[in-house]
Design a protein around this motif. Structure first.
Motif, short mmCIF file in Angstrom:
data_model
loop_
_atom_site.label_atom_id
_atom_site.label_comp_id
_atom_site.label_asym_id
_atom_site.label_seq_id
_atom_site.Cartn_x
_atom_site.Cartn_y
_atom_site.Cartn_z
N ALA A 74 6.12 6.87 -10.81
CA ALA A 74 6.89 5.94 -9.98
C ALA A 74 8.37 6.32 -10.04
CB ALA A 74 6.69 4.51 -10.45
N ILE A 75 9.08 6.12 -8.93
CA ILE A 75 10.50 6.45 -8.85
C ILE A 75 11.28 5.15 -8.70
CG2 ILE A 75 12.28 7.60 -7.48
CD1 ILE A 75 10.06 9.58 -6.62
N ILE A 76 12.30 4.98 -9.56
CA ILE A 76 13.13 3.78 -9.52
C ILE A 76 14.59 4.20 -9.56
CG2 ILE A 76 13.70 1.60 -10.62
CD1 ILE A 76 11.03 1.95 -12.16
N ASN A 77 15.35 3.74 -8.58
CA ASN A 77 16.80 3.92 -8.58
C ASN A 77 17.42 2.53 -8.50
OD1 ASN A 77 16.99 6.80 -8.60
ND2 ASN A 77 16.22 6.76 -6.51
N GLY A 78 17.76 1.99 -9.67
CA GLY A 78 18.30 0.64 -9.74
C GLY A 78 18.25 0.15 -11.17
N MET A 79 18.63 -1.09 -11.37
CA MET A 79 18.63 -1.68 -12.70
C MET A 79 17.44 -2.62 -12.84
SD MET A 79 22.74 -2.34 -13.23
CE MET A 79 22.51 -4.05 -13.11
N MET A 80 17.01 -2.81 -14.09
CA MET A 80 15.91 -3.73 -14.38
C MET A 80 16.38 -4.79 -15.36
SD MET A 80 12.61 -1.27 -14.67
CE MET A 80 13.43 0.14 -15.39
N SER A 81 15.89 -6.01 -15.17
CA SER A 81 16.21 -7.11 -16.06
C SER A 81 14.93 -7.91 -16.29
CB SER A 81 17.28 -8.00 -15.42
OG SER A 81 17.50 -9.13 -16.20
N MET A 82 14.61 -8.14 -17.56
CA MET A 82 13.41 -8.91 -17.90
C MET A 82 13.86 -10.26 -18.45
SD MET A 82 11.08 -5.93 -19.59
CE MET A 82 9.67 -6.98 -19.81
N GLY B 112 0.82 -1.21 0.00
CA GLY B 112 0.00 0.00 0.00
C GLY B 112 0.85 1.26 0.00
N GLU B 113 0.21 2.42 -0.17
CA GLU B 113 0.92 3.70 -0.23
C GLU B 113 1.74 3.99 1.02
OE1 GLU B 113 -1.08 7.22 -1.62
OE2 GLU B 113 -2.41 6.01 -2.88
N GLU B 114 1.25 3.59 2.18
CA GLU B 114 1.97 3.81 3.43
C GLU B 114 2.91 2.66 3.76
OE1 GLU B 114 1.72 6.71 5.12
OE2 GLU B 114 0.44 7.32 3.45
N GLY B 115 2.90 1.62 2.97
CA GLY B 115 3.72 0.45 3.23
C GLY B 115 5.15 0.63 2.80
N PHE B 116 6.05 -0.06 3.51
CA PHE B 116 7.46 -0.05 3.11
C PHE B 116 8.11 -1.39 3.46
CE2 PHE B 116 7.65 1.42 7.47
CZ PHE B 116 8.77 0.78 7.99
N VAL B 117 9.09 -1.74 2.64
CA VAL B 117 9.86 -2.96 2.85
C VAL B 117 11.33 -2.60 2.73
CG1 VAL B 117 10.41 -5.26 1.96
CG2 VAL B 117 8.05 -4.45 1.92
N ARG C 51 15.11 -7.96 0.75
CA ARG C 51 14.94 -8.60 -0.56
C ARG C 51 13.54 -9.18 -0.68
NH1 ARG C 51 19.20 -12.72 -3.24
NH2 ARG C 51 18.16 -12.85 -5.24
N ILE C 52 12.92 -9.00 -1.84
CA ILE C 52 11.58 -9.51 -2.11
C ILE C 52 11.67 -10.52 -3.25
CG2 ILE C 52 9.23 -8.95 -2.87
CD1 ILE C 52 9.67 -6.13 -1.70
N ARG C 53 11.18 -11.75 -3.00
CA ARG C 53 11.11 -12.80 -4.02
C ARG C 53 9.69 -13.35 -4.01
NH1 ARG C 53 16.10 -16.76 -3.90
NH2 ARG C 53 15.62 -16.78 -6.09
N VAL C 54 8.88 -12.93 -4.99
CA VAL C 54 7.47 -13.30 -5.04
C VAL C 54 7.07 -13.68 -6.46
CG1 VAL C 54 6.79 -11.87 -3.06
CG2 VAL C 54 6.78 -10.88 -5.35
N GLY C 55 5.83 -14.16 -6.60
CA GLY C 55 5.28 -14.40 -7.93
C GLY C 55 4.93 -13.09 -8.59
N THR C 56 4.13 -12.26 -7.89
CA THR C 56 3.70 -10.97 -8.40
C THR C 56 3.85 -9.91 -7.33
OG1 THR C 56 2.08 -12.03 -9.86
CG2 THR C 56 1.76 -9.70 -9.41
N LEU C 57 4.36 -8.74 -7.71
CA LEU C 57 4.46 -7.60 -6.81
C LEU C 57 3.67 -6.45 -7.39
CD1 LEU C 57 5.67 -5.94 -4.43
CD2 LEU C 57 7.55 -5.36 -6.00
N ILE C 58 2.79 -5.88 -6.57
CA ILE C 58 2.07 -4.65 -6.93
C ILE C 58 2.43 -3.64 -5.86
CG2 ILE C 58 -0.17 -3.56 -7.31
CD1 ILE C 58 -1.22 -6.47 -7.92
N SER C 59 3.20 -2.61 -6.23
CA SER C 59 3.70 -1.67 -5.24
C SER C 59 3.13 -0.28 -5.43
CB SER C 59 5.23 -1.60 -5.28
OG SER C 59 5.70 -0.66 -4.34
N ASN D 100 3.09 1.29 -9.27
CA ASN D 100 2.10 2.34 -9.51
C ASN D 100 2.70 3.71 -9.23
OD1 ASN D 100 0.04 0.59 -10.36
ND2 ASN D 100 -0.42 0.05 -8.25
N LYS D 101 1.96 4.78 -9.51
CA LYS D 101 2.51 6.14 -9.50
C LYS D 101 3.09 6.59 -8.16
CE LYS D 101 -1.98 8.30 -8.82
NZ LYS D 101 -2.99 9.17 -9.43
N THR D 102 2.67 6.02 -7.05
CA THR D 102 3.20 6.41 -5.74
C THR D 102 4.35 5.52 -5.27
OG1 THR D 102 1.51 5.08 -4.64
CG2 THR D 102 1.01 7.41 -4.99
#
Length: 133
Positions: free
Chosen positions: A108-116, A55-60, A63-71, A88-90
């Motif tokens: 959305a803000i991302i500081n890191g690398m992405m690999s598909m 959720g918007e107020e949530g934080f982790v 390391r996250i290893r899941v099937g699907t992540l909706i952040s 999502n945008k937040t």
């Protein structure tokens, strides 16, 4: 008797099976099945083949290893998803993402690398000094 069933209810992957509310803090390894929504905080690694909704107020922080992540919240740490990552945008992400499908909403803000990657990473065989001649 009295309307209770002795059979265990099967876990549906489209319903939330657990909820960590706002203002709640969890420290340590977090493993789950099904779908979990986090509106509080988790300091530690999260592992599941299910769906994690942040959720918007949530934080982790971990390391996250899941099937699907909706952040919609904050993540500090690397994410690996076997199906999809949706930011999502937040969402605010500090770490690397590895998933076969990545959806990023404007804002959305991302500081890191992405690999598909569709296949799990396999280690590269070590070469020996012997060329076999």
């Amino acid at each position: 008797m009295f309307g209770r069933s002795s059979r265990k209810k099967a876990i549906r992957h489209d319903e939330i099976t657990a909820f960590l509310g706002a203002g709640t803090q969890y420290n340590g390894q977090f493993d789950f099945q099904g779908t979990v929504r986090i509106d509080g905080g988790v300091n530690g690694d999260i592992t599941s083949d299910g769906t994690l909704v942040l959720g918007e107020e949530g934080f982790v922080e971990g390391r996250i290893r899941v099937g699907t992540l909706i952040s919609n919240g904050r993540i500090t740490g690397d994410v690996e998803a076997s199906i999809r990552v949706t930011l999502n945008k937040t969402a605010h992400m500090e770490g690397n993402i590895c998933a076969p499908s990545i959806v990023i909403e404007e804002g959305a803000i991302i500081n890191g690398m992405m690999s598909m990657e569709y296949e799990p990473r396999t280690p590269i065989p070590q070469q020996t000094g012997d060329s076999g001649q």
